[in-house]
Write a protein that holds these residues in place. Structure first.
Motif, PDB file in Angstrom:
ATOM      1  N   GLU A 394       0.829  -1.211   0.000  1.00  0.00           N
ATOM      2  CA  GLU A 394       0.000   0.000   0.000  1.00  0.00           C
ATOM      3  C   GLU A 394       0.862   1.258   0.000  1.00  0.00           C
ATOM      4  N   GLU A 535      -4.932  -8.403  -1.792  1.00  0.00           N
ATOM      5  CA  GLU A 535      -4.846  -6.989  -2.150  1.00  0.00           C
ATOM      6  C   GLU A 535      -3.433  -6.623  -2.598  1.00  0.00           C
ATOM      7  N   ILE A 539      -2.242  -4.847  -6.144  1.00  0.00           N
ATOM      8  CA  ILE A 539      -1.421  -3.635  -6.254  1.00  0.00           C
ATOM      9  C   ILE A 539      -0.203  -3.895  -7.134  1.00  0.00           C
TER      10      ILE A 539
END
Length: 605
Positions: A394, A535, A539
């Protein structure tokens, strides 16, 4: 003068090889303690190395560890000679504040050189300040510490009386102001003059002076640059000597011309930089002197970076702001990179572009002062072998978006389009919150927004990040799309956690990471990366697809940075795989008639 003595030294050396004999000794020839040190000739002589008649009384020097030392009775010790100017009859000595025989004690008491042949050249007022060692020294950016005057509880500073201290601590007090033979900012150099009776008339005739002979104390003027010696030689020796002398003269003229040309270029470059700065006065950042930088960095105490451009030191502005000071290695340079950096980044204000707070131009000394980035560069984190340095997917995505926005601003948000030409992890700095900031604009170029393409005389950038068209025009025209290519290579390195070209990889199929990962994505295979959650995989896939769009071989096939930002922030499901950017590299030469190549037109640099 140094050039003529060097020329004369070569002449004597060549003449001696031609069997030319001198009626006298050549032990008084110009000499030095080290090659880049002061030339020693009359009235100076090297003690215990040259006969007494080679120098005037009181002008004896000695050599120690390559330094040129001279004994001055008033100082009661030897001091280091920085340089000697025979034309102006001036000698500069070093006032070392750390020396055990500290000349600053004598300066503080008011020393005079009545017992020596030297007198002070010029005076300037300086103020001595005593401060407790427990004080905060941040206010003394314009003062020099003199350790030999301090004690266990106090430090003594000296500063030019014309300058002011930003803050006067209660633990500091002014001692006294004294006229001293120093000049700001080189306050550790003392200027002395001498006067040898009879030598001035020689200088006025363009000649040099010396003793009439070995046993005389009479001063006479010499031709041949201080060597008034009669020569006896044979006809053959004279012919050879004359021939060699002509060669030496030609070499001397060439060296002299080269020196003058280089000096002229240096002066022109200084004027070029100063003219640029003259029109820059109304803009921030602030200009500082080199002496100011020494105070800010505590004599360049803490080095935090090194590169081909020079060194970076941690410092503090007078207002307490922590900064990074980049000292540029520009001696003899034309100042182009410095002007690029100050002229571009100095007027940019964007959250993802590093802020330039100040700069220094002090003759050929140049430096740039940036806001301090505590987390250093992105390179430190993506190429680290330690898992502790992994930022997480992230945060990597946030950094990628921030860098993309910064480049988009350079291309679209300024009055003129700014092309960076050196986007790479080393030039992406991270603040305390890991927000990215683009730095190092030394290779940047400016063009109007209506002009999409630029021409360049030579390739610029770092191998591995340079777009194909930058180092060979056979691949197309140079444009703002060249920065897009560099950004794509940076994204792939963020994903792979290593250099795109890695010769240490065991499997040859993985040596060139971009092509390897493209094939895996096309074949629906796992990218071979470690993910903590689904996730993370999403990404990584997004960053990779965007990167592959950015490194397309043809500049026209690459997206603009505005589109790149949208791709990074949008839905990954809407992203499509680009065409194979590596096909051209294996299919021979580019077809320059391709309309995609010709779509962008060239403008002059």
């Amino acid at each position: 003068m140094g050039r003529f003595h060097f020329f004369h030294f070569l002449s004597l050396l060549l003449l001696s090889t031609a069997e030319i004999g001198f009626c006298g000794s050549d032990s008084c020839k110009p000499s030095y303690c080290r090659k880049d040190g002061p030339v020693i000739r009359f009235p100076y002589r090297i003690k215990d190395s040259q006969p007494p008649y080679c120098g005037y009384p009181g002008f004896d020097v000695s050599c120690q560890d390559g330094n040129t030392l001279i004994h001055i009775p008033s100082v009661n010790g030897d001091v280091v000679v920085a340089d000697i100017d025979y034309m102006e009859e001036r000698m500069n000595i070093i006032a070392d504040p750390h020396s055990k025989d500290c000349i600053w004690r004598l300066l503080y008491r008011g020393v005079n050189f009545s017992a020596s042949p030297f007198v002070f050249d010029s005076f300037e007022n300086f103020t001595f300040i005593s401060c407790s060692k427990t004080r905060d020294a941040s206010g003394f950016m314009y003062a020099d510490n003199i350790p030999c005057l301090g004690d266990s509880e106090h430090e003594v500073f000296v500063l030019a009386a014309t300058r002011t201290v930003d803050t006067m601590e209660v633990s500091c007090k002014s001692m006294k102001t004294i006229a001293m033979p120093l000049s700001y900012p080189d306050i550790f150099i003392i200027h002395l003059r001498w006067d040898v009776p009879g030598c001035k008339k020689c200088k006025s005739k363009g000649r040099e002076c010396g003793f009439k002979n070995q046993s005389s104390s009479d001063i006479i003027c010499f031709d041949n640059h201080g060597k008034g010696l009669k020569m006896k030689y044979e006809i053959i020796g004279a012919s050879i000597g004359s021939f060699l002398l002509l060669i030496t003269i030609a070499a001397g003229v060439k060296v002299s011309y080269s020196w003058k040309l280089n000096r002229k270029l240096d002066l022109e470059n200084e004027i070029k930089v100063e003219k640029f700065l003259e029109g820059y006065k109304s803009l921030k950042p602030t200009r500082y002197s080199y002496a100011d930088l020494k105070k800010m960095t505590d004599q360049f105490k803490e080095k935090i970076g090194q590169g081909g451009y020079g060194s970076v030191f941690k410092g503090k502005l007078p207002n307490g702001t922590v900064v990074a000071i980049k000292i540029l290695q520009t001696f003899g340079g034309d100042g182009a990179e410095f002007i690029n950096e100050v002229g571009t980044i100095g007027r940019i204000h964007h959250v993802n572009v590093v802020r330039l707070l100040g700069f220094c131009v002090d003759r050929l000394k140049r430096a740039l002062i940036y806001e301090f980035m505590p987390n250093e560069s992105l390179e430190k984190f993506i190429f680290s072998k330690s898992t502790d340095n992994f930022l997480g997917w992230e945060k990597l995505q946030g950094i990628a978006i921030g860098v993309a926005r910064g480049i988009e601003y350079l291309h679209q948000g300024c009055d003129q389009r700014i092309l960076h030409f050196d986007i790479k992890p080393h030039n992406i700095l991270l603040d305390q919150n890991f927000n990215p900031k683009i730095s190092d604009f030394g290779l940047a170029k400016l063009c109007s927004k209506g002009q999409s393409v630029v021409s360049m005389r030579a390739a610029r950038g770092t191998m591995g990040y340079i777009a194909p068209e930058v180092y060979s025009r056979n691949f197309g025209n140079v444009s703002y799309k060249s920065d897009v290519y560099s950004f794509g290579m940076l994204l792939l390195e963020m994903v792979g956690g290593r250099k795109n070209i890695d010769v240490t990889v065991d499997k040859t199929s993985q040596v060139y990471f971009p092509e390897w990962i493209y094939k895996r994505l096309c074949q629906g295979e796992d990218m071979g990366l470690n993910f903590a959650a689904n996730e993370d995989s999403t990404i990584a896939r997004r960053l990779t697809i965007v990167a592959l769009w950015c490194i397309q071989w043809y500049p026209a096939d690459r997206p603009s940075m505005t589109t790149v930002v949208q791709m990074l922030e949008g839905n990954v499901e809407t992203l499509t795989m680009p065409s194979n950017p590596f096909a051209t590299t294996t299919s021979g030469n580019l077809n320059l008639e391709d309309p995609q190549v010709a779509k962008l037109s060239t403008i002059s640099e």
